[in-house]
Design a protein around this motif. Structure first.
Motif, PDB file in Angstrom:
ATOM      1  N   GLY A  63       0.827  -1.202   0.000  1.00  0.00           N
ATOM      2  CA  GLY A  63       0.000   0.000   0.000  1.00  0.00           C
ATOM      3  C   GLY A  63       0.863   1.255   0.000  1.00  0.00           C
ATOM      4  O   GLY A  63       0.553   2.240  -0.685  1.00  0.00           O
ATOM      5  N   GLU A  94       1.145  -7.545   0.215  1.00  0.00           N
ATOM      6  CA  GLU A  94      -0.141  -7.493   0.906  1.00  0.00           C
ATOM      7  C   GLU A  94      -1.225  -8.141   0.047  1.00  0.00           C
ATOM      8  O   GLU A  94      -1.472  -7.710  -1.086  1.00  0.00           O
ATOM      9  CB  GLU A  94      -0.502  -6.038   1.224  1.00  0.00           C
ATOM     10  CG  GLU A  94       0.528  -5.362   2.136  1.00  0.00           C
ATOM     11  CD  GLU A  94       0.340  -3.857   2.207  1.00  0.00           C
ATOM     12  OE1 GLU A  94      -0.699  -3.357   1.716  1.00  0.00           O
ATOM     13  OE2 GLU A  94       1.230  -3.173   2.739  1.00  0.00           O
ATOM     14  N   ASP A  96      -4.435  -8.070   0.179  1.00  0.00           N
ATOM     15  CA  ASP A  96      -5.635  -7.316  -0.176  1.00  0.00           C
ATOM     16  C   ASP A  96      -5.465  -6.519  -1.469  1.00  0.00           C
ATOM     17  O   ASP A  96      -6.435  -6.000  -2.029  1.00  0.00           O
ATOM     18  CB  ASP A  96      -6.080  -6.405   0.968  1.00  0.00           C
ATOM     19  CG  ASP A  96      -5.032  -5.367   1.346  1.00  0.00           C
ATOM     20  OD1 ASP A  96      -3.966  -5.327   0.702  1.00  0.00           O
ATOM     21  OD2 ASP A  96      -5.284  -4.601   2.299  1.00  0.00           O
ATOM     22  N   ILE A  97      -4.247  -6.432  -1.967  1.00  0.00           N
ATOM     23  CA  ILE A  97      -4.016  -5.759  -3.250  1.00  0.00           C
ATOM     24  C   ILE A  97      -4.629  -6.561  -4.398  1.00  0.00           C
ATOM     25  O   ILE A  97      -4.966  -6.019  -5.454  1.00  0.00           O
ATOM     26  CB  ILE A  97      -2.508  -5.518  -3.463  1.00  0.00           C
ATOM     27  CG1 ILE A  97      -2.029  -4.430  -2.482  1.00  0.00           C
ATOM     28  CG2 ILE A  97      -2.187  -5.093  -4.896  1.00  0.00           C
ATOM     29  CD1 ILE A  97      -0.538  -4.202  -2.481  1.00  0.00           C
ATOM     30  N   ASN A  99      -7.523  -7.837  -4.375  1.00  0.00           N
ATOM     31  CA  ASN A  99      -8.961  -7.555  -4.400  1.00  0.00           C
ATOM     32  C   ASN A  99      -9.216  -6.327  -5.285  1.00  0.00           C
ATOM     33  O   ASN A  99      -8.792  -5.220  -4.959  1.00  0.00           O
ATOM     34  CB  ASN A  99      -9.464  -7.300  -2.974  1.00  0.00           C
ATOM     35  CG  ASN A  99     -10.975  -7.158  -2.916  1.00  0.00           C
ATOM     36  OD1 ASN A  99     -11.629  -6.789  -3.889  1.00  0.00           O
ATOM     37  ND2 ASN A  99     -11.530  -7.435  -1.741  1.00  0.00           N
ATOM     38  N   ARG A 100      -9.922  -6.521  -6.401  1.00  0.00           N
ATOM     39  CA  ARG A 100     -10.145  -5.426  -7.357  1.00  0.00           C
ATOM     40  C   ARG A 100     -10.881  -4.246  -6.720  1.00  0.00           C
ATOM     41  O   ARG A 100     -10.667  -3.095  -7.107  1.00  0.00           O
ATOM     42  CB  ARG A 100     -10.940  -5.944  -8.568  1.00  0.00           C
ATOM     43  CG  ARG A 100     -10.181  -6.920  -9.465  1.00  0.00           C
ATOM     44  CD  ARG A 100      -9.023  -6.249 -10.175  1.00  0.00           C
ATOM     45  NE  ARG A 100      -8.249  -7.168 -10.975  1.00  0.00           N
ATOM     46  CZ  ARG A 100      -8.374  -7.304 -12.303  1.00  0.00           C
ATOM     47  NH1 ARG A 100      -9.266  -6.573 -12.947  1.00  0.00           N
ATOM     48  NH2 ARG A 100      -7.620  -8.146 -12.964  1.00  0.00           N
ATOM     49  N   ASN A 102     -10.359  -3.030  -3.919  1.00  0.00           N
ATOM     50  CA  ASN A 102      -9.376  -2.196  -3.228  1.00  0.00           C
ATOM     51  C   ASN A 102      -8.583  -1.313  -4.187  1.00  0.00           C
ATOM     52  O   ASN A 102      -7.916  -0.372  -3.758  1.00  0.00           O
ATOM     53  CB  ASN A 102      -8.416  -3.069  -2.420  1.00  0.00           C
ATOM     54  CG  ASN A 102      -9.103  -3.717  -1.237  1.00  0.00           C
ATOM     55  OD1 ASN A 102     -10.038  -3.148  -0.677  1.00  0.00           O
ATOM     56  ND2 ASN A 102      -8.668  -4.903  -0.855  1.00  0.00           N
ATOM     57  N   HIS A 103      -8.653  -1.642  -5.486  1.00  0.00           N
ATOM     58  CA  HIS A 103      -7.947  -0.804  -6.467  1.00  0.00           C
ATOM     59  C   HIS A 103      -8.550   0.605  -6.521  1.00  0.00           C
ATOM     60  O   HIS A 103      -7.862   1.569  -6.846  1.00  0.00           O
ATOM     61  CB  HIS A 103      -8.004  -1.446  -7.858  1.00  0.00           C
ATOM     62  CG  HIS A 103      -7.304  -2.772  -7.921  1.00  0.00           C
ATOM     63  ND1 HIS A 103      -7.210  -3.497  -9.089  1.00  0.00           N
ATOM     64  CD2 HIS A 103      -6.665  -3.503  -6.967  1.00  0.00           C
ATOM     65  CE1 HIS A 103      -6.553  -4.613  -8.849  1.00  0.00           C
ATOM     66  NE2 HIS A 103      -6.220  -4.643  -7.570  1.00  0.00           N
ATOM     67  N   GLN A 105      -9.500   2.564  -4.176  1.00  0.00           N
ATOM     68  CA  GLN A 105      -8.947   3.530  -3.229  1.00  0.00           C
ATOM     69  C   GLN A 105      -7.656   4.144  -3.738  1.00  0.00           C
ATOM     70  O   GLN A 105      -7.373   5.314  -3.481  1.00  0.00           O
ATOM     71  CB  GLN A 105      -8.710   2.881  -1.866  1.00  0.00           C
ATOM     72  CG  GLN A 105      -7.644   1.777  -1.865  1.00  0.00           C
ATOM     73  CD  GLN A 105      -7.276   1.327  -0.480  1.00  0.00           C
ATOM     74  OE1 GLN A 105      -6.871   2.150   0.344  1.00  0.00           O
ATOM     75  NE2 GLN A 105      -7.430   0.027  -0.201  1.00  0.00           N
ATOM     76  N   TYR A 106      -6.870   3.371  -4.492  1.00  0.00           N
ATOM     77  CA  TYR A 106      -5.600   3.901  -4.991  1.00  0.00           C
ATOM     78  C   TYR A 106      -5.825   4.838  -6.177  1.00  0.00           C
ATOM     79  O   TYR A 106      -5.118   5.837  -6.330  1.00  0.00           O
ATOM     80  CB  TYR A 106      -4.659   2.749  -5.366  1.00  0.00           C
ATOM     81  CG  TYR A 106      -4.317   1.878  -4.181  1.00  0.00           C
ATOM     82  CD1 TYR A 106      -3.567   2.388  -3.123  1.00  0.00           C
ATOM     83  CD2 TYR A 106      -4.793   0.572  -4.095  1.00  0.00           C
ATOM     84  CE1 TYR A 106      -3.268   1.598  -2.022  1.00  0.00           C
ATOM     85  CE2 TYR A 106      -4.503  -0.226  -2.994  1.00  0.00           C
ATOM     86  CZ  TYR A 106      -3.747   0.298  -1.963  1.00  0.00           C
ATOM     87  OH  TYR A 106      -3.469  -0.469  -0.861  1.00  0.00           O
TER      88      TYR A 106
END
Length: 348
Positions: A63, A94, A96-97, A99-100, A102-103, A105-106
């Motif tokens: 992250g 990590e 959780d990266i 998990n699409r 979560n993309h 948030q970036y």
């Protein structure tokens, strides 16, 4: 030689150090990384641009990496290459990266960062922006490219670094056309004397008096420990013979042998230093049996193992031994010699 670029944020430096070391020792490759290749007053931007020119880029993704301006600079330099799919080798820290969801948030992080930056620049004339305008374009470019970059990263079966470095080094060796178990010999590790068939001849190593004394004390401790173990085991296993061991002083130890409860022999084992015993330095045994069965207080030795140098190492030479006179020994050999010469004859 293959070129490898390590891309990481400094919060993940420890992982980068491990990978760097593995690449050097297992593959013979020194990876390009900022702390080694950016000299004083040199340009970080020029160094980061090298990510687009090397054979392999290893981004250590977390992250923190995805929110780092410099890390994303290196990532974008990589994906500018049309063949970037063949050169990027992600190491994801990590889970959780993957998990699409979560993309998002970036992408939002960089979108909001570029919008905030643009608001800050509002009111500055275009001719006065200078490099600030380029920085704004760069922030927008990261926001636009983030989803694609994460898609490339998460679409792969990336090995977990937590399961060991072997997968990393095996991948590099495969790219180099080497077998996985190939041992890399670096230039500085080659033995040119062996290659040319020349015998190495060196001056004998000189050991100080202190080194010799410490060696004798350490050998004495090992010998006493070994004799104690053997004597204790023999006593437990034999119903007739009992072998008792007892410390007499800091530098002497007594072994007493009993058969049917009657003392058959008492042997003193000790070490002598150069300040006593005619300047001798080593281990001795002294037969302490007399008519009164009292311990013999004199210096009548029946075993003597003096410190010497052999092939540039310290050893004990059996200067006085019933079975192995003048034989070079280590502590375990002395244990065997004392047992066979001074204890075994009294229990068989």
């Amino acid at each position: 030689m293959m070129s490898i670029f390590l891309s990481y944020c400094h919060k993940n430096k420890a992982i980068a150090d491990l990978i760097d070391k593995a690449l050097q020792t297992e593959c013979g490759i020194i990876a390009e990384r900022d702390e080694r290749d950016v000299g004083p007053w040199n340009s970080f931007s020029e160094f980061m641009e090298q990510a687009g020119t090397v054979d392999i880029v290893m981004p250590i993704i977390s992250g923190d990496y995805l929110k780092s301006r410099n890390c994303m600079y290196e990532a974008l330099e990589t994906i500018r290459d049309r063949k970037y799919n063949d050169k990027i080798f992600p190491i994801v820290l990590e889970d959780d990266i993957y998990n699409r969801m979560n993309h998002i948030q970036y992408v939002k992080f960089w979108q909001e960062k570029s919008e905030s930056f643009e608001n800050e620049l509002d009111g500055i004339r275009a001719e006065n922006l200078g490099p600030l305008g380029d920085e704004l374009k760069f922030s927008k470019n990261i926001a636009e490219s983030m989803a694609e970059f994460l898609s490339v990263v998460t679409d792969r079966n990336n090995p977990s670094i937590l399961k060991g470095m072997e997968r990393v080094t095996d991948f590099v060796k495969e790219r180099l056309g080497l077998e996985k178990d190939t041992e890399i010999i670096k230039e500085e590790d080659k033995d040119y004397f062996e290659e040319y068939g020349i015998e190495k001849k060196r001056l004998p190593k000189h050991f100080t008096d202190l080194e010799k004394e410490e060696f004798v004390r350490a050998s004495y401790r090992d010998i006493i420990a070994g004799l104690s173990q053997i004597c204790d085991q023999y006593t437990k296993e034999d119903g007739i013979v009992k072998i008792k061991t007892k410390k007499r002083s800091d530098n002497s130890f007594v072994i007493s042998i009993y058969s049917y409860g009657n003392k058959k022999k008492a042997l003193q084992v000790g070490y002598c230093d150069q300040g006593t015993n005619f300047g001798m330095l080593g281990i001795y045994t002294s037969d302490s049996i007399s008519n009164s069965m009292a311990y013999h207080s004199g210096k009548s030795y029946n075993g003597l193992y003096l410190v010497e140098t052999d092939n540039n190492e310290l050893i004990l030479n059996a200067t006085l031994s019933f079975l192995a006179t003048n034989k070079n020994m280590h502590a375990k050999d002395v244990v065997v010699d004392i047992w066979k010469c001074h204890i075994e004859p009294y229990i068989t």
